[in-house]
Design a protein around this motif. Structure first.
Motif, PDB file in Angstrom:
ATOM      1  N   LEU A  46      11.569  -5.283  -7.169  1.00 27.22           N
ATOM      2  CA  LEU A  46      11.085  -4.151  -7.961  1.00 27.22           C
ATOM      3  C   LEU A  46      11.637  -4.171  -9.386  1.00 27.22           C
ATOM      4  O   LEU A  46      11.019  -3.635 -10.303  1.00 27.22           O
ATOM      5  N   LYS A  51       7.047   0.228 -15.926  1.00 30.59           N
ATOM      6  CA  LYS A  51       7.196   1.666 -15.716  1.00 30.59           C
ATOM      7  C   LYS A  51       6.170   2.362 -16.607  1.00 30.59           C
ATOM      8  O   LYS A  51       5.834   1.869 -17.679  1.00 30.59           O
ATOM      9  N   HIS A  56       5.159   7.667 -10.875  1.00 28.07           N
ATOM     10  CA  HIS A  56       6.399   7.473 -10.126  1.00 28.07           C
ATOM     11  C   HIS A  56       6.316   6.076  -9.516  1.00 28.07           C
ATOM     12  O   HIS A  56       5.350   5.748  -8.860  1.00 28.07           O
ATOM     13  N   GLY A  57       7.312   5.292  -9.716  1.00 29.61           N
ATOM     14  CA  GLY A  57       7.300   3.935  -9.175  1.00 29.61           C
ATOM     15  C   GLY A  57       7.858   2.977 -10.197  1.00 29.61           C
ATOM     16  O   GLY A  57       8.221   3.384 -11.287  1.00 29.61           O
ATOM     17  N   PRO A  58       7.964   1.742  -9.810  1.00 27.99           N
ATOM     18  CA  PRO A  58       7.394   1.060  -8.654  1.00 27.99           C
ATOM     19  C   PRO A  58       8.183   1.333  -7.371  1.00 27.99           C
ATOM     20  O   PRO A  58       9.364   1.623  -7.409  1.00 27.99           O
ATOM     21  N   MET A  59       7.466   1.208  -6.258  1.00 27.92           N
ATOM     22  CA  MET A  59       8.104   1.334  -4.951  1.00 27.92           C
ATOM     23  C   MET A  59       7.450   0.351  -3.986  1.00 27.92           C
ATOM     24  O   MET A  59       6.315  -0.076  -4.204  1.00 27.92           O
ATOM     25  N   ASN A  61       5.524  -1.022  -0.826  1.00 29.59           N
ATOM     26  CA  ASN A  61       4.443  -0.513   0.009  1.00 29.59           C
ATOM     27  C   ASN A  61       4.161  -1.509   1.136  1.00 29.59           C
ATOM     28  O   ASN A  61       3.036  -1.654   1.583  1.00 29.59           O
ATOM     29  N   ILE A  70       3.045  -3.354  -3.821  1.00 31.15           N
ATOM     30  CA  ILE A  70       3.787  -2.420  -4.658  1.00 31.15           C
ATOM     31  C   ILE A  70       2.921  -1.189  -4.856  1.00 31.15           C
ATOM     32  O   ILE A  70       1.702  -1.292  -5.012  1.00 31.15           O
ATOM     33  N   ARG A  71       3.551  -0.031  -4.903  1.00 33.10           N
ATOM     34  CA  ARG A  71       2.808   1.233  -5.027  1.00 33.10           C
ATOM     35  C   ARG A  71       3.384   2.046  -6.177  1.00 33.10           C
ATOM     36  O   ARG A  71       4.592   2.105  -6.373  1.00 33.10           O
ATOM     37  N   TYR A  72       2.488   2.667  -6.916  1.00 30.84           N
ATOM     38  CA  TYR A  72       2.820   3.678  -7.908  1.00 30.84           C
ATOM     39  C   TYR A  72       2.048   4.925  -7.513  1.00 30.84           C
ATOM     40  O   TYR A  72       0.980   4.835  -6.916  1.00 30.84           O
ATOM     41  N   GLU A  73       2.578   6.098  -7.857  1.00 33.89           N
ATOM     42  CA  GLU A  73       1.895   7.356  -7.582  1.00 33.89           C
ATOM     43  C   GLU A  73       1.949   8.227  -8.823  1.00 33.89           C
ATOM     44  O   GLU A  73       2.944   8.208  -9.552  1.00 33.89           O
ATOM     45  N   SER A  78       2.971  12.075  -5.819  1.00 34.01           N
ATOM     46  CA  SER A  78       4.338  11.907  -5.318  1.00 34.01           C
ATOM     47  C   SER A  78       4.854  13.216  -4.720  1.00 34.01           C
ATOM     48  O   SER A  78       5.445  13.225  -3.641  1.00 34.01           O
TER      49      SER A  78
END
Length: 83
Positions: A46, A51, A56-59, A61, A70-73, A78
């Motif tokens: 990550l 950014k 919110h993220g990266p996280m 998945n 990889i997921r962003y919200e 979020s």
């Protein structure tokens, strides 16, 4: 790599295959690229990902067949999924 963005109203769930693709497409989605993830407490893959002010993220998945996901919200998504 598969990068998804959850919560962009009326745009479905955009998917990107590279961080560079996501950065290039960001203005079309109303996203502001602010730099790159540098938090050393995160898992190594990550660190260095982009950014965005609106996300919110990266996280992580998960992964499928060795393909890292990889997921962003959006902040609203979020908040909704964190309840």
């Amino acid at each position: 790599m598969e990068i998804t963005v959850v919560g962009l109203e009326g745009l479905g769930i955009p998917k990107f295959s590279t961080p560079e693709d996501m950065i290039a497409a960001a203005p079309a989605y109303g996203l502001t690229h602010t730099g790159f993830e540098q938090q050393t407490h995160l898992v190594a893959h990550l660190i260095g990902l982009p950014k965005f002010k609106e996300l919110h993220g990266p996280m992580e998945n998960g992964s499928k067949d060795g393909n890292l996901k990889i997921r962003y919200e959006t902040w609203a998504a979020s908040e909704f999924y964190s309840r």
